[in-house]
Motif scaffolding. Structure first.
Motif, PDB file in Angstrom:
ATOM      1  N   SER B   3       0.820  -1.210   0.000  1.00  0.00           N
ATOM      2  CA  SER B   3       0.000   0.000   0.000  1.00  0.00           C
ATOM      3  C   SER B   3       0.852   1.256   0.000  1.00  0.00           C
ATOM      4  O   SER B   3       0.360   2.337  -0.283  1.00  0.00           O
ATOM      5  CB  SER B   3      -0.921   0.000   1.217  1.00  0.00           C
ATOM      6  OG  SER B   3      -0.152   0.013   2.397  1.00  0.00           O
ATOM      7  N   GLU B   6       1.603   1.040  -3.961  1.00  0.00           N
ATOM      8  CA  GLU B   6       0.399   0.872  -4.794  1.00  0.00           C
ATOM      9  C   GLU B   6      -0.746   1.613  -4.120  1.00  0.00           C
ATOM     10  O   GLU B   6      -1.228   1.215  -3.086  1.00  0.00           O
ATOM     11  CB  GLU B   6       0.074  -0.626  -4.884  1.00  0.00           C
ATOM     12  CG  GLU B   6      -1.320  -0.942  -5.391  1.00  0.00           C
ATOM     13  CD  GLU B   6      -1.556  -0.404  -6.776  1.00  0.00           C
ATOM     14  OE1 GLU B   6      -2.513   0.373  -6.936  1.00  0.00           O
ATOM     15  OE2 GLU B   6      -0.777  -0.756  -7.690  1.00  0.00           O
ATOM     16  N   HIS B   8      -3.703   2.472  -5.593  1.00  0.00           N
ATOM     17  CA  HIS B   8      -5.008   2.268  -6.221  1.00  0.00           C
ATOM     18  C   HIS B   8      -5.511   3.515  -6.940  1.00  0.00           C
ATOM     19  O   HIS B   8      -6.690   3.613  -7.244  1.00  0.00           O
ATOM     20  CB  HIS B   8      -6.059   1.846  -5.196  1.00  0.00           C
ATOM     21  CG  HIS B   8      -5.669   0.632  -4.424  1.00  0.00           C
ATOM     22  ND1 HIS B   8      -4.807   0.665  -3.378  1.00  0.00           N
ATOM     23  CD2 HIS B   8      -6.053  -0.658  -4.549  1.00  0.00           C
ATOM     24  CE1 HIS B   8      -4.669  -0.568  -2.883  1.00  0.00           C
ATOM     25  NE2 HIS B   8      -5.408  -1.365  -3.579  1.00  0.00           N
ATOM     26  N   GLU B  30      -8.295   2.637   1.195  1.00  0.00           N
ATOM     27  CA  GLU B  30      -7.883   1.244   0.994  1.00  0.00           C
ATOM     28  C   GLU B  30      -8.762   0.295   1.804  1.00  0.00           C
ATOM     29  O   GLU B  30      -9.266  -0.697   1.292  1.00  0.00           O
ATOM     30  CB  GLU B  30      -6.424   1.059   1.431  1.00  0.00           C
ATOM     31  CG  GLU B  30      -5.404   1.547   0.418  1.00  0.00           C
ATOM     32  CD  GLU B  30      -3.993   1.446   0.990  1.00  0.00           C
ATOM     33  OE1 GLU B  30      -3.141   2.250   0.580  1.00  0.00           O
ATOM     34  OE2 GLU B  30      -3.773   0.577   1.863  1.00  0.00           O
ATOM     35  N   ILE B  31      -8.913   0.623   3.070  1.00  0.00           N
ATOM     36  CA  ILE B  31      -9.694  -0.254   3.948  1.00  0.00           C
ATOM     37  C   ILE B  31     -11.134  -0.347   3.459  1.00  0.00           C
ATOM     38  O   ILE B  31     -11.704  -1.438   3.357  1.00  0.00           O
ATOM     39  CB  ILE B  31      -9.666   0.265   5.399  1.00  0.00           C
ATOM     40  CG1 ILE B  31      -8.249   0.126   5.965  1.00  0.00           C
ATOM     41  CG2 ILE B  31     -10.664  -0.497   6.266  1.00  0.00           C
ATOM     42  CD1 ILE B  31      -8.083   0.733   7.352  1.00  0.00           C
ATOM     43  N   ALA B  33     -12.231   0.179   0.478  1.00  0.00           N
ATOM     44  CA  ALA B  33     -12.323  -0.477  -0.826  1.00  0.00           C
ATOM     45  C   ALA B  33     -12.182  -1.992  -0.698  1.00  0.00           C
ATOM     46  O   ALA B  33     -12.801  -2.746  -1.439  1.00  0.00           O
ATOM     47  CB  ALA B  33     -11.252   0.077  -1.763  1.00  0.00           C
ATOM     48  N   GLU B  34     -11.365  -2.413   0.259  1.00  0.00           N
ATOM     49  CA  GLU B  34     -11.170  -3.857   0.428  1.00  0.00           C
ATOM     50  C   GLU B  34     -12.331  -4.496   1.167  1.00  0.00           C
ATOM     51  O   GLU B  34     -12.610  -5.678   1.008  1.00  0.00           O
ATOM     52  CB  GLU B  34      -9.864  -4.122   1.208  1.00  0.00           C
ATOM     53  CG  GLU B  34      -8.621  -3.886   0.354  1.00  0.00           C
ATOM     54  CD  GLU B  34      -7.382  -3.747   1.234  1.00  0.00           C
ATOM     55  OE1 GLU B  34      -7.457  -4.084   2.425  1.00  0.00           O
ATOM     56  OE2 GLU B  34      -6.351  -3.275   0.703  1.00  0.00           O
ATOM     57  N   GLU B  35     -12.962  -3.704   1.982  1.00  0.00           N
ATOM     58  CA  GLU B  35     -14.059  -4.230   2.786  1.00  0.00           C
ATOM     59  C   GLU B  35     -15.304  -4.376   1.923  1.00  0.00           C
ATOM     60  O   GLU B  35     -15.685  -3.438   1.231  1.00  0.00           O
ATOM     61  CB  GLU B  35     -14.330  -3.263   3.943  1.00  0.00           C
ATOM     62  CG  GLU B  35     -15.421  -3.686   4.857  1.00  0.00           C
ATOM     63  CD  GLU B  35     -15.078  -4.952   5.612  1.00  0.00           C
ATOM     64  OE1 GLU B  35     -14.040  -4.983   6.290  1.00  0.00           O
ATOM     65  OE2 GLU B  35     -15.843  -5.925   5.494  1.00  0.00           O
ATOM     66  N   GLN B  36     -15.925  -5.534   1.978  1.00  0.00           N
ATOM     67  CA  GLN B  36     -17.115  -5.748   1.164  1.00  0.00           C
ATOM     68  C   GLN B  36     -18.382  -5.237   1.839  1.00  0.00           C
ATOM     69  O   GLN B  36     -19.471  -5.326   1.296  1.00  0.00           O
ATOM     70  CB  GLN B  36     -17.273  -7.236   0.860  1.00  0.00           C
ATOM     71  CG  GLN B  36     -16.126  -7.803   0.059  1.00  0.00           C
ATOM     72  CD  GLN B  36     -15.946  -7.113  -1.266  1.00  0.00           C
ATOM     73  OE1 GLN B  36     -16.901  -6.884  -1.985  1.00  0.00           O
ATOM     74  NE2 GLN B  36     -14.713  -6.756  -1.614  1.00  0.00           N
ATOM     75  N   THR B  89     -18.055   0.346  -5.564  1.00  0.00           N
ATOM     76  CA  THR B  89     -17.232  -0.025  -6.710  1.00  0.00           C
ATOM     77  C   THR B  89     -17.917   0.327  -8.016  1.00  0.00           C
ATOM     78  O   THR B  89     -17.272   0.553  -9.027  1.00  0.00           O
ATOM     79  CB  THR B  89     -16.921  -1.531  -6.675  1.00  0.00           C
ATOM     80  OG1 THR B  89     -18.140  -2.221  -6.459  1.00  0.00           O
ATOM     81  CG2 THR B  89     -15.950  -1.836  -5.558  1.00  0.00           C
TER      82      THR B  89
END
Lengths: 153, 153
Positions: B3, B6, B8, B30-31, B33-36, B89
């Motif tokens: 991170s 990268e 994103h 980041e968190i 975006a990664e979390e669904q 997203t």
DNA sequence: CGCTAAAAAGAAATCGTTTCCCTTTGGCAC
DNA sequence: GTGCCAAAGGGAAACGATTTCTTTTTAGCG
């Protein structure tokens, strides 16, 4: 028309919900029914203070929640995230609202299109919808035409 | 994929909003975006605490609001009236959500039917719609099929 | 490298809402 | 009409999410 003798049939409404018919509940419904705009719990409390020597804010919150759960009144979620209440004259069951964030007038919106949306969502996602929040915020035609009529919440 | 190197493309996103690209903002995105699932400010804060020695809750609130205003993330109004945040997203512009109040998954709902409703409302009321809250709550198909997967907010 | 405005820390305040506990009251029974 | 009891209400206090304040740090530009 004296509110002590004319209760607008609110007593029956309360009984249906399994709630005791107390003077405070009756007057709360009277005030909400007469008011054309949505009110905050505190505003309703201030109005009630003019008619009862003792009236606690928790009582107002408690009753508003019970009445809203019973479907007698409906909630308005303001963009400021505070909760307001509105006595819905429309007897037409479930529906939604267009609220004026300026003067607080409320207009009813029939439920039909939302039901269609729900059907599509359930079909596509395979989930189950238990509730929804659908509310349109803006300026009513009066506030649109006459900015002087606009008020701030 | 580190991170630190990268990002994103979040830097560009922040710049577009006129916000400085700080490590905390980048990691917040980041968190999310990664979390669904949608997260509360405090939950995000707890996650951030694992990656920064100092991180204040007010910072999290401030940035979440800025990012939401910028349209980078979207808000979820839980029936409990708390505010949650979700990284969308779907690049497909304005749309709505079906949220699972159990596992917190989010599914996108296209905007089309709401636009139709708005047109009808404006025509009928003569008002102007400035915003709306449209959100469907329920159980997603996973939680519907397997009650063991259900979690409480 | 230095500057400046933006960002962040940390503590404290805010304020809508709820809880607690004790008193009062509506509504049914007798 | 009187008594009873669970529901309702009062008032103070707690709660908790969110915001404000003041000071310190930092990003980003020259």
């Amino acid at each position: 028309m004296n509110s002590d003798t004319e209760n607008h049939g609110f007593g029956a409404v309360l009984k249906e919900l399994g709630l005791k018919e107390t003077p405070k509940r009756r007057v709360m419904l009277e005030i909400l029914a007469e008011e054309q705009r949505f009110l905050s719990p505190e505003e309703l409390w201030l109005a009630l203070k003019g008619r009862f020597k003792t009236i606690g804010l928790p009582t107002v919150y408690r009753n508003l929640e019970e009445l809203a759960n019973g479907g007698v009144i409906s909630t308005v979620i303001h963009p400021n995230r505070q909760l307001y209440y509105y006595f819905c004259t429309a007897e037409s069951g479930h529906h939604h609202h267009f609220i004026c964030t300026s003067c607080r007038r409320v207009e009813d919106i029939p439920e039909c299109t939302v039901a269609a949306m729900e059907g599509e969502i359930v079909t596509r996602t395979g989930g189950k919808i238990t509730s929804h929040i659908v509310q349109f915020n803006g300026f009513c035609r009066h506030c649109l035409a006459d900015p002087n009529e606009r008020t701030a919440i």
